[in-house]
Design a protein around this motif. Structure first.
Motif, PDB file in Angstrom:
ATOM      1  N   ARG A 112       0.848  -1.190   0.000  1.00 48.90           N
ATOM      2  CA  ARG A 112       0.000   0.000   0.000  1.00 48.90           C
ATOM      3  C   ARG A 112       0.879   1.234   0.000  1.00 48.90           C
ATOM      4  O   ARG A 112       1.845   1.326   0.740  1.00 48.90           O
ATOM      5  N   LEU A 113       0.529   2.205  -0.828  1.00 49.79           N
ATOM      6  CA  LEU A 113       1.284   3.451  -0.895  1.00 49.79           C
ATOM      7  C   LEU A 113       0.463   4.575  -0.281  1.00 49.79           C
ATOM      8  O   LEU A 113      -0.762   4.634  -0.452  1.00 49.79           O
ATOM      9  N   ARG A 114       1.154   5.445   0.393  1.00 50.37           N
ATOM     10  CA  ARG A 114       0.494   6.657   0.871  1.00 50.37           C
ATOM     11  C   ARG A 114       0.227   7.560  -0.325  1.00 50.37           C
ATOM     12  O   ARG A 114       0.835   7.412  -1.380  1.00 50.37           O
ATOM     13  N   GLU A 115      -0.687   8.499  -0.150  1.00 45.03           N
ATOM     14  CA  GLU A 115      -1.052   9.402  -1.248  1.00 45.03           C
ATOM     15  C   GLU A 115       0.167  10.160  -1.771  1.00 45.03           C
ATOM     16  O   GLU A 115       0.351  10.311  -2.975  1.00 45.03           O
ATOM     17  N   SER A 116       1.043  10.609  -0.871  1.00 43.02           N
ATOM     18  CA  SER A 116       2.239  11.344  -1.297  1.00 43.02           C
ATOM     19  C   SER A 116       3.182  10.435  -2.086  1.00 43.02           C
ATOM     20  O   SER A 116       3.800  10.867  -3.056  1.00 43.02           O
ATOM     21  N   GLU A 117       3.263   9.178  -1.691  1.00 47.40           N
ATOM     22  CA  GLU A 117       4.123   8.224  -2.413  1.00 47.40           C
ATOM     23  C   GLU A 117       3.539   7.917  -3.789  1.00 47.40           C
ATOM     24  O   GLU A 117       4.268   7.815  -4.772  1.00 47.40           O
ATOM     25  N   ARG A 118       2.216   7.801  -3.843  1.00 49.26           N
ATOM     26  CA  ARG A 118       1.555   7.532  -5.135  1.00 49.26           C
ATOM     27  C   ARG A 118       1.771   8.709  -6.093  1.00 49.26           C
ATOM     28  O   ARG A 118       2.077   8.518  -7.269  1.00 49.26           O
ATOM     29  N   GLU A 176       4.239  10.872  -6.027  1.00 50.16           N
ATOM     30  CA  GLU A 176       5.651  10.874  -6.426  1.00 50.16           C
ATOM     31  C   GLU A 176       5.917   9.817  -7.494  1.00 50.16           C
ATOM     32  O   GLU A 176       6.627  10.052  -8.469  1.00 50.16           O
ATOM     33  N   LEU A 177       5.328   8.639  -7.327  1.00 48.02           N
ATOM     34  CA  LEU A 177       5.493   7.563  -8.308  1.00 48.02           C
ATOM     35  C   LEU A 177       4.926   7.980  -9.664  1.00 48.02           C
ATOM     36  O   LEU A 177       5.560   7.781 -10.702  1.00 48.02           O
ATOM     37  N   GLU A 178       3.752   8.608  -9.668  1.00 48.21           N
ATOM     38  CA  GLU A 178       3.160   9.078 -10.923  1.00 48.21           C
ATOM     39  C   GLU A 178       4.044  10.142 -11.568  1.00 48.21           C
ATOM     40  O   GLU A 178       4.228  10.146 -12.785  1.00 48.21           O
ATOM     41  N   ARG A 179       4.593  11.045 -10.750  1.00 46.85           N
ATOM     42  CA  ARG A 179       5.476  12.098 -11.278  1.00 46.85           C
ATOM     43  C   ARG A 179       6.728  11.490 -11.899  1.00 46.85           C
ATOM     44  O   ARG A 179       7.144  11.869 -12.996  1.00 46.85           O
ATOM     45  N   LEU A 180       7.308  10.515 -11.228  1.00 45.23           N
ATOM     46  CA  LEU A 180       8.519   9.873 -11.737  1.00 45.23           C
ATOM     47  C   LEU A 180       8.246   9.086 -13.020  1.00 45.23           C
ATOM     48  O   LEU A 180       9.061   9.089 -13.943  1.00 45.23           O
TER      49      LEU A 180
END
Length: 50
Positions: free
Chosen positions: A8-14, A16-20
């Motif tokens: 499970r990813l936190r919203e901030s991690e999700r 960041e992943l989308e940005r990357l």
């Protein structure tokens, strides 16, 4: 400090992943463009030498 559940990813991690991922797509696109430009330059040089 509680750790998030595995997988499970936190919203901030999700975000960041989308940005990357978007950044990686843009870089891949630029690489393809440069490869095409490189190929065109090689062909022009070959024609110029003839």
């Amino acid at each position: 400090m509680a750790e998030p559940s595995v997988g499970r990813l936190r919203e901030s991690e999700r975000a960041e992943l989308e940005r990357l991922r978007a950044e990686a797509r843009e870089k891949d696109k630029r690489i393809r463009e440069l490869e095409v430009e490189h190929d065109v330059c090689k062909r022009l040089a070959a024609l110029w030498v003839k």
